[in-house]
Motif scaffolding. Structure first.
Motif, PDB file in Angstrom:
ATOM      1  N   TYR A  44      12.577 -32.159  15.965  1.00  0.00           N
ATOM      2  CA  TYR A  44      13.671 -31.274  16.084  1.00  0.00           C
ATOM      3  C   TYR A  44      13.166 -29.966  16.994  1.00  0.00           C
ATOM      4  CZ  TYR A  44      15.078 -33.491  11.637  1.00  0.00           C
ATOM      5  OH  TYR A  44      15.685 -34.380  10.768  1.00  0.00           O
ATOM      6  N   GLY A  45      12.046 -30.200  17.532  1.00  0.00           N
ATOM      7  CA  GLY A  45      11.504 -28.869  18.276  1.00  0.00           C
ATOM      8  C   GLY A  45      10.370 -28.181  17.794  1.00  0.00           C
ATOM      9  N   GLN A  46       9.937 -28.679  16.613  1.00  0.00           N
ATOM     10  CA  GLN A  46       8.858 -27.834  16.234  1.00  0.00           C
ATOM     11  C   GLN A  46       7.444 -28.630  15.704  1.00  0.00           C
ATOM     12  OE1 GLN A  46       8.681 -25.428  12.535  1.00  0.00           O
ATOM     13  NE2 GLN A  46      10.277 -26.842  11.626  1.00  0.00           N
ATOM     14  N   ALA A  47       6.255 -27.963  15.794  1.00  0.00           N
ATOM     15  CA  ALA A  47       4.980 -28.855  15.638  1.00  0.00           C
ATOM     16  C   ALA A  47       5.003 -29.264  13.963  1.00  0.00           C
ATOM     17  CB  ALA A  47       3.985 -28.012  16.139  1.00  0.00           C
TER      18      ALA A  47
ATOM     19  N   ALA B 217       9.728 -31.817  21.539  1.00  0.00           N
ATOM     20  CA  ALA B 217       9.367 -30.410  21.428  1.00  0.00           C
ATOM     21  C   ALA B 217       8.632 -29.999  22.680  1.00  0.00           C
ATOM     22  CB  ALA B 217       8.356 -30.466  20.308  1.00  0.00           C
ATOM     23  N   GLN B 218       9.007 -30.364  23.923  1.00  0.00           N
ATOM     24  CA  GLN B 218       8.541 -29.749  25.115  1.00  0.00           C
ATOM     25  C   GLN B 218       8.532 -28.240  25.107  1.00  0.00           C
ATOM     26  OE1 GLN B 218      11.226 -31.748  26.191  1.00  0.00           O
ATOM     27  NE2 GLN B 218      10.189 -33.896  26.934  1.00  0.00           N
TER      28      GLN B 218
ATOM     29  N   GLY C 225      -4.232 -33.949  19.774  1.00  0.00           N
ATOM     30  CA  GLY C 225      -4.641 -35.076  19.318  1.00  0.00           C
ATOM     31  C   GLY C 225      -5.296 -35.668  20.505  1.00  0.00           C
ATOM     32  N   ASP C 226      -5.576 -37.423  20.210  1.00  0.00           N
ATOM     33  CA  ASP C 226      -6.517 -37.993  21.227  1.00  0.00           C
ATOM     34  C   ASP C 226      -5.543 -38.151  22.595  1.00  0.00           C
ATOM     35  OD1 ASP C 226      -8.914 -38.726  19.824  1.00  0.00           O
ATOM     36  OD2 ASP C 226      -7.429 -39.036  18.740  1.00  0.00           O
ATOM     37  N   LEU C 227      -3.989 -38.403  22.147  1.00  0.00           N
ATOM     38  CA  LEU C 227      -3.051 -38.664  23.321  1.00  0.00           C
ATOM     39  C   LEU C 227      -1.671 -37.928  22.709  1.00  0.00           C
ATOM     40  CD1 LEU C 227      -3.861 -42.242  23.107  1.00  0.00           C
ATOM     41  CD2 LEU C 227      -3.704 -41.070  25.346  1.00  0.00           C
ATOM     42  N   ALA C 228      -0.940 -37.833  23.637  1.00  0.00           N
ATOM     43  CA  ALA C 228       0.745 -37.459  23.109  1.00  0.00           C
ATOM     44  C   ALA C 228       1.605 -38.093  23.945  1.00  0.00           C
ATOM     45  CB  ALA C 228       0.708 -35.850  23.408  1.00  0.00           C
ATOM     46  N   ALA C 229       2.672 -38.668  23.462  1.00  0.00           N
ATOM     47  CA  ALA C 229       3.707 -39.182  24.484  1.00  0.00           C
ATOM     48  C   ALA C 229       4.815 -38.354  24.567  1.00  0.00           C
ATOM     49  CB  ALA C 229       4.118 -40.409  23.673  1.00  0.00           C
ATOM     50  N   THR C 230       5.639 -37.929  25.428  1.00  0.00           N
ATOM     51  CA  THR C 230       6.930 -37.209  25.443  1.00  0.00           C
ATOM     52  C   THR C 230       7.951 -38.185  26.306  1.00  0.00           C
ATOM     53  OG1 THR C 230       7.809 -35.152  25.792  1.00  0.00           O
ATOM     54  CG2 THR C 230       6.566 -36.241  27.635  1.00  0.00           C
ATOM     55  N   SER C 231       9.247 -37.652  26.069  1.00  0.00           N
ATOM     56  CA  SER C 231      10.207 -38.549  26.685  1.00  0.00           C
ATOM     57  C   SER C 231      11.095 -37.379  27.425  1.00  0.00           C
ATOM     58  CB  SER C 231      11.225 -38.983  25.564  1.00  0.00           C
ATOM     59  OG  SER C 231      12.406 -39.354  26.114  1.00  0.00           O
TER      60      SER C 231
ATOM     61  N   VAL D  43      11.235 -24.739  19.553  1.00  0.00           N
ATOM     62  CA  VAL D  43      11.926 -24.871  20.553  1.00  0.00           C
ATOM     63  C   VAL D  43      13.359 -25.602  20.352  1.00  0.00           C
ATOM     64  CG1 VAL D  43      10.084 -24.552  22.339  1.00  0.00           C
ATOM     65  CG2 VAL D  43      10.847 -26.968  21.623  1.00  0.00           C
ATOM     66  N   TRP D  44      13.641 -25.544  18.989  1.00  0.00           N
ATOM     67  CA  TRP D  44      15.000 -26.014  18.779  1.00  0.00           C
ATOM     68  C   TRP D  44      15.752 -27.065  19.530  1.00  0.00           C
ATOM     69  CZ3 TRP D  44      16.182 -24.504  14.012  1.00  0.00           C
ATOM     70  CH2 TRP D  44      15.610 -23.271  13.468  1.00  0.00           C
ATOM     71  N   HIS D  45      14.990 -28.366  19.726  1.00  0.00           N
ATOM     72  CA  HIS D  45      15.588 -29.531  20.416  1.00  0.00           C
ATOM     73  C   HIS D  45      16.880 -29.826  19.682  1.00  0.00           C
ATOM     74  CE1 HIS D  45      16.492 -33.057  22.114  1.00  0.00           C
ATOM     75  NE2 HIS D  45      16.329 -33.728  21.277  1.00  0.00           N
ATOM     76  N   LEU D  46      16.655 -29.586  18.137  1.00  0.00           N
ATOM     77  CA  LEU D  46      18.058 -29.795  17.364  1.00  0.00           C
ATOM     78  C   LEU D  46      18.205 -28.674  16.338  1.00  0.00           C
ATOM     79  CD1 LEU D  46      17.572 -33.586  16.736  1.00  0.00           C
ATOM     80  CD2 LEU D  46      19.450 -32.333  18.139  1.00  0.00           C
TER      81      LEU D  46
END
Ligand SMILES: *Cc1c(COP(=O)(O)O)cnc(C)c1O
Length: 377
Positions: A134-137, A161-162, A175-181, A283-286
Motif C-alpha cells: 500500500y506504499g509503506q515499508a 512503494a517507489q 535486502g539482497d534483492l528488490a523487485a518493483t513494477s 507514499v500512499w500507493h493505496l
C-alpha cells in the motif's frame, strides 16, 4: 460528480511537452529495446533508490521471478510470502521453480507478520519476501534480524512503494534483492508494462541481466537459457521523465492521505483508518480503510460506486485461498488476519491531483453509504 479510482491524465499533462521531446529523439535514434535510453533510466533509478544496480525488465512479476532465479534455489526450497498481497508476489516465486510458504499479516497495517514467518518457516525455507504494501515499508528490522538468524535471503517486493523510506533508508536497499513494477497505476508508472530488479550485488545483477535477455552476455552467445524480459526504450523515456516528479507526486499523495485521515476521523469514526508504521515515510500507493462487518463492506462499496466514487478492494481473497493455490490445501481460518482484512478492506480514490472537492465528495458519499448500510441490531 464522478471520482475515478485513479486518473493518470493529470500526471500526463504535466510531462507531455518534455516527454514529446524525448520521444522525438527516440524516433530519430531508432533504438527500441534495451539500448541507451534504458541504461540511462536504470542509472537514474538506481541513484534515486540508492542502490548500485538496477536491471530493467518487462514487468514486476518477471522482476520477482528473475530475482528468485538469481538466488539459485532448489525446487523444494521455500520462500516466505505474505498472504495479504497481490498474487504476483507468490506467482514470481512459483514461476522461478521454488515453493511458496504463506505467512499471515499484522492485523493493523496488513504487512508481513514476522513472528508468524518464524512459526511457519520450515527446514526448507531459504528466503523471505517482505512486501512494502500500500506504499509503506514492511517492519524491516525484525525481518532482517530473523533472516540473519536463519541465514535466509531477503527479497523485497517494492512494487507499491517507489520512494517510500523506513528510518530514512529507501525501500529496496534492505535486502539482497528488490523487485518493483512500473505498471501504469503504480506510484512510478510507465505507459505499458515494465519492472526492475534492484540490488547492491554486482553478481546478482549480472545474473538477472543474463536471464532477462536470453542468457546472453554477448550477441549470439548463450551459455545458459534465459528469457525475453526486457524493458523498452519508450517505457524508459516515460519513466525517466516521470521520475523527476515522483517526490512531488508522492508528497501530493501524502497530503491527500492526511486530509482523508482528518476528515474521516471526524465524519466517519466507525471506520478503521490506515496509518504509517512508526519510522515509515509512507507514499500512499493505496488508501485502504476498514469497514466494520456490521456495515457490510460490499454494500458500502456498491453504494459508493452507485454515487460515482471509484473505490476498490485490495485484496478480496488472500492469495493462499485463491483457486490458483488450491493444491496447497489451505482452508478458511488458516490466515485469520489476512482473511479479516479481505472481508473489511476498501480502497478509496487517491492519486496526485485528486482535488479537495473530490475528496469531500468521497467522504460525504461514504457517510451516506454507512448511514444506509448498517444492519439493524
Ligand atoms: C503490481 C504488483 C506486482 C507485479 O507487477 P506487474 O508489473 O503487474 O507484474 C507485484 N507485487 C505487488 C505487491 C504489486 O502490487
Amino acid at each position: 460528480m464522478k471520482v475515478p479510482f485513479v486518473d493518470l491524465s493529470l500526471q500526463h499533462s504535466q510531462i507531455s511537452d518534455e516527454l514529446n521531446l524525448r520521444l522525438g529523439e527516440l524516433f530519430r535514434e531508432q533504438s527500441w529495446v534495451l539500448g541507451p535510453e534504458v541504461s540511462r533510466f536504470e542509472g537514474e533509478f538506481a541513484r534515486y533508490m540508492n542502490v548500485s544496480e538496477c536491471v530493467g525488465v518487462a514487468n514486476g512479476t518477471d522482476a520477482l521471478e528473475l530475482a528468485v532465479r538469481a538466488l539459485s534455489l532448489e525446487p523444494e526450497e521455500e520462500v516466505l510470502v505474505p498472504a495479504n498481497s497481490f498474487i504476483a508476489s507468490a506467482a514470481g516465486v512459483l514461476r522461478a521453480g521454488a515453493r511458496v510458504r504463506f505467512v499471515d499479516c499484522d492485523p493493523e497495517h496488513g504487512l508481513l507478520d514476522v513472528e508468524d514467518a518464524r512459526r511457519r518457516a520450515t527446514a526448507r525455507t531459504r528466503a523471505v519476501m517482505p512486501v512494502h504494501l500500500y506504499g509503506q515499508a514492511a517492519p524491516m528490522e525484525s525481518v532482517l534480524a530473523l533472516a540473519k538468524e536463519k541465514g535466509w535471503f531477503v527479497l523485497e517486493d517494492a512494487a507499491q512503494a517507489q520512494g517510500a523510506r523506513r528510518g530514512g533508508a529507501s525501500v529496496g536497499t534492505f535486502g539482497d534483492l528488490a523487485a518493483t513494477s512500473f505498471y501504469p497505476g503504480k506510484n512510478l508508472g510507465a505507459y505499458g508494462d515494465g519492472g526492475a530488479v534492484l540490488t547492491r550485488s554486482r553478481g546478482l545483477a549480472e545474473k538477472v541481466r543474463l536471464l532477462r535477455n536470453h542468457g546472453s552476455p554477448a550477441k549470439y552467445a548463450h551459455p545458459e537459457l534465459g528469457f525475453n524480459s526486457r524493458l523498452d526504450s519508450l517505457q524508459a523515456a516515460v519513466l525517466s521523465v516521470k521520475l523527476t516528479r515522483l517526490e512531488a507526486w508522492n508528497a501530493q499523495r501524502r497530503a491527500c492521505a492526511e486530509r482523508y485521515r482528518e476528515q474521516l476521523a471526524a465524519r466517519c469514526p466507525e471506520l478503521g483508518l490506515p496509518s504509517a508504521l512508526p519510522g515509515n515515510e509512507h507514499v500512499w500507493h493505496l488508501f485502504v480503510i476498514r469497514v466494520p462487518a456490521r456495515f457490510g463492506r460490499d454494500r458500502v462499496l456498491a453504494e459508493l460506486q452507485r454515487r460515482g466514487v471509484g473505490a476498490g478492494i485490495h485484496y478480496p481473497v488472500p492469495i493462499p485461498l485463491q483457486g490458483a493455490f488450491a493444491s496447497y490445501g489451505h482452508r478458511a481460518g488458516d490466515f485469520p488476519a489476512a482473511e479479516s482484512m479481505a472481508r473489511e478492506q476498501l480502497s478509496l480514490p487517491l492519486f496526485p491531483g485528486l482535488t479537495e472537492e473530490q475528496q469531500d465528495y468521497v467522504v460525504r458519499s461514504l457517510r451516506a453509504a454507512l448511514d444506509g448500510s448498517e444492519a439493524p441490531s
